[in-house]
Design an enzyme around this catalytic site. Structure first.
Site, PDB file in Angstrom:
ATOM      1  N   GLU A 256       0.683  -1.196   0.085  1.00  0.00           N
ATOM      2  CA  GLU A 256       0.070   0.141  -0.011  1.00  0.00           C
ATOM      3  C   GLU A 256       0.806   1.294   0.046  1.00  0.00           C
ATOM      4  OE1 GLU A 256      -3.222  -0.246   3.172  1.00  0.00           O
ATOM      5  OE2 GLU A 256      -3.825  -1.881   2.044  1.00  0.00           O
ATOM      6  N   GLU A 360      -5.329  -8.485   0.127  1.00  0.00           N
ATOM      7  CA  GLU A 360      -5.486  -8.261   1.411  1.00  0.00           C
ATOM      8  C   GLU A 360      -7.210  -7.650   1.549  1.00  0.00           C
ATOM      9  OE1 GLU A 360      -2.915  -5.485   3.857  1.00  0.00           O
ATOM     10  OE2 GLU A 360      -4.494  -4.866   4.621  1.00  0.00           O
TER      11      GLU A 360
END
Ligand SMILES: *[C@@H]1O[C@H](CO)[C@@H](O)[C@H](O)[C@H]1NC(C)=O
Ligand SMILES: *[C@@H]1O[C@H](CO)[C@@H](O)[C@H](O)[C@H]1NC(C)=O
Ligand SMILES: *[C@@H]1O[C@H](CO)[C@@H](O)[C@H](O)[C@H]1NC(C)=O
Ligand SMILES: *[C@@H]1O[C@H](CO)[C@@H](O)[C@H](O)[C@H]1NC(C)=O
Ligand SMILES: *[C@@H]1O[C@H](CO)[C@@H](O)[C@H](O)[C@H]1NC(C)=O
Ligand SMILES: *[C@@H]1O[C@H](CO)[C@@H](O)[C@H](O)[C@H]1NC(C)=O
Ligand SMILES: *[C@@H]1O[C@H](CO)[C@@H](O)[C@H](O)[C@H]1NC(C)=O
Length: 516
Positions: A256, A360
């Site tokens: 991320e 995720e």
């Protein structure tokens, strides 16, 4: 003992054995404010052994149901061509000849928090957790995500080399967390499923390699002069894990990176732009890994939200060297409700030879999610099942959960970023709770083995979501979710086998299996 006494003992024993046998794998339910969990402990955990026969007989199918009302993978059988549905019953038609992507697998992440929570139970209960996820009678998970160093689900911020300026990486070392909370459980997963594939991701490089000299924070880019040394750092991690018998199938470009552009975000993070990451892959990570003993490891791009697609891929793949080294795109689910799944189709169409893997997801992360852990919440299980169906129907080759196990507060996490997890431990009673999210994932992972191929399923119902596969051993697996608060009658039709009538319970996940 008198004769009748003996008989009574035998009858009691037989009754006990039969009752014990038929119910050996049932959920032990416990009701909380938000719904039902299944309780497991050191000596008992519900499971899903192979049925007998393993593949349903000619003309019949197996039908596993989990529902908001409390069923958990309840197995029954149905026969093809044994019912007459009224002509207005909707028909869902499987077309096994129309094939899409090949499925790689399902799994979760071995975070520090996961291992700490598992370690808080007795040895026997710890192993129940591992078996219920990675065992043949459990979810048959086939994937595991391994953070490289710490994440927000650690109890402290750290990397594997926190000695400023250590460009020769002489102070590189794995952390106590690796030895205590990750490696033992990863090794157990490999024992339980030798075909498990593991992939890793760093949340950040060591702070001293970054322009902001911090583990998190805004605009924390990797300093250009450390582009190569950072790859050395990652290779050192791969070597250390290999020494423990843990081989990585993949490594992402980093978790991320978008968080480095969000003011006030406290997550461990390192910034990439599409331009910088493509240069790093093309000129450093790609060639250096290729020359190392890890030649062939799969490099996963993005590892971030899907609203960055397809444009990140588009820019990165303009560099032919970067494109050459990247195997696929890793996507997280967090803002999916605002961004349509057509993004995944566009990403696939842009480069059909690059896979898409959902790496995720969790619930309880939104600021309005209170409590963070909502024990028994069916709604959270529903979020999982709807997302998995969506990714399957839009080129996803797998779906990987976030923390495998958390505590009742949804932690530990050093930045108090508490969230929910499919398994919650209760160390006070040496028990753990399996939430609807656990069963939502298992409805796929237990049945859709690696190498299965998604097939066409014609369904125009708005209340029933669906997806279908054919497995390597030629079984058809159909997953249907009734998102309605009332029963739905449907007919499932296969051109080779005929039709079967199914009454789908309100809010129920249905996995159907038959020989093709
Ligand atoms: C474990 O769970 C089983 C099934 O609910 C129960 O019979 C047994 O008493 C439990 N064991 C302990 C130590 O609580
Ligand atoms: C799965 O369950 C069956 C039936 O309870 C049992 O015989 C078998 O040993 C179990 N397999 C594993 C790998 O635990
Ligand atoms: C399966 O059943 C169908 C009809 O019920 C029959 O025509 C076919 O011969 C059977 N196939 C096998 C392999 O038993
Ligand atoms: C479906 O049809 C195929 C091809 O005729 C056959 O091999 C298979 O056994 C049938 N499945 C069922 C459940 O009857
Ligand atoms: C659960 O499965 C049993 C067979 O094992 C079946 O008789 C029963 O109808 C099923 N329950 C529901 C609600 O589907
Ligand atoms: C482990 O359990 C104890 C209480 O039994 C608790 O104080 C501690 O915080 C727990 N650890 C984690 C990581 O939740
Ligand atoms: C769905 O398909 C059926 C025919 O199978 C048709 O009658 C119906 O109008 C369709 N519904 C929608 C919403 O397209």
């Amino acid at each position: 003992m008198k004769m009748w006494n003996k008989c009574w003992a035998v009858v009691t024993l037989v009754t006990f054995v039969i009752a014990g046998y038929t119910h050996a794998n049932d959920c032990v339910p416990r009701e909380f404010t938000y719904g039902i969990v299944c309780v497991c402990n050191a000596t008992y955990c519900d499971d899903t052994p192979d049925s007998n026969p393993r593949i349903p007989e000619n003309g019949t199918l197996y039908w596993y149901v989990s529902s908001k009302s409390g069923l958990r993978l309840n197995l029954s059988q149905a026969r093809f061509n044994s019912c007459k549905a009224s002509s207005d019953t909707p028909v869902l038609t499987v077309d096994p000849s129309k094939r899409y992507q090949t499925i790689f697998g399902f799994g979760g992440a071995f975070t520090d928090a996961t291992g700490m929570n598992i370690r808080n139970l007795s040895q026997a209960a710890q192993d129940q957790i591992m078996r219920t996820y990675y065992g043949r009678n459990g979810s048959r998970y086939s994937l595991g995500r391994i953070p490289i160093g710490g994440t927000d689900f650690s109890t402290r911020p750290y990397t594997y080399d926190d000695s400023p300026g250590d460009v020769s990486l002489q102070y590189f070392s794995l952390a106590p967390e690796d030895y205590n909370y990750k490696i033992p459980f990863i090794k157990r997963a490999i024992e339980l499923n030798p075909d498990v594939k593991l992939f890793s991701a760093a949340w950040t490089a060591p702070p001293w390699m970054k322009v902001n000299d911090q583990i998190n924070g805004l605009f924390g880019f990797l300093e250009r002069r450390y582009y190569g040394i950072y790859v050395d750092y990652l290779i050192k991690f791969l070597k250390e894990y290999k020494k423990h018998g843990i081989d990585m199938w993949g490594i992402s470009t980093g978790n991320e990176p978008i968080n480095a552009f969000m003011p006030f975000d406290r997550l461990n993070v390192m910034a990439w732009t599409p331009g910088t990451v493509s240069e790093w892959v093309a000129d450093y990570a790609g060639p250096m890994l290729e020359k190392s003993e890890f030649n062939g490891i799969n490099i996963l791009l993005l590892d971030d939200q899907r609203f960055e697609l397809p444009w990140v891929d588009e820019i990165v793949f303009r560099n032919p060297k970067a494109k050459h080294y990247i195997s696929g795109t890793a996507v997280h689910w967090y803002f999916d409700r605002f961004f349509p799944s057509s993004i995944l189709d566009k990403t696939h169409d842009l480069s059909p030879d690059k896979f898409i893997l959902m790496t995720e997801a969790c619930t309880g992360y939104k600021s309005q999610d209170n409590p963070k852990v909502a024990l028994g919440s069916w709604e959270r299980g529903q979020e999982y099942v709807l997302s998995i169906i969506e990714y399957m129907n839009h080129w996803g080759i797998g779906w990987v959960d976030w923390n495998l196990v958390l505590n009742k507060a949804g932690g530990p996490t050093w930045i108090n970023n508490n969230v929910d997890s499919p398994i919650i431990v209760n160390p006070e009673t040496d028990e753990f709770f399996k939430q609807p999210m656990y069963y939502a994932l298992k409805h796929f992972s237990r049945f859709v083995e690696r190498g299965s191929v998604r097939i066409d399923l014609n369904n125009n119902l708005s209340n029933v979501e669906s997806t279908a596969f054919v497995t390597p051993s030629n079984e058809v697996v159909v997953v249907l979710y009734n998102r309605n608060n009332k029963e739905e009658d449907v007919v499932l039709k296969d051109p080779n086998n005929g039709s079967v009538c199914l009454k789908l319970l309100p809010y129920s996940i249905n996995t159907i299996i038959y020989a093709q």
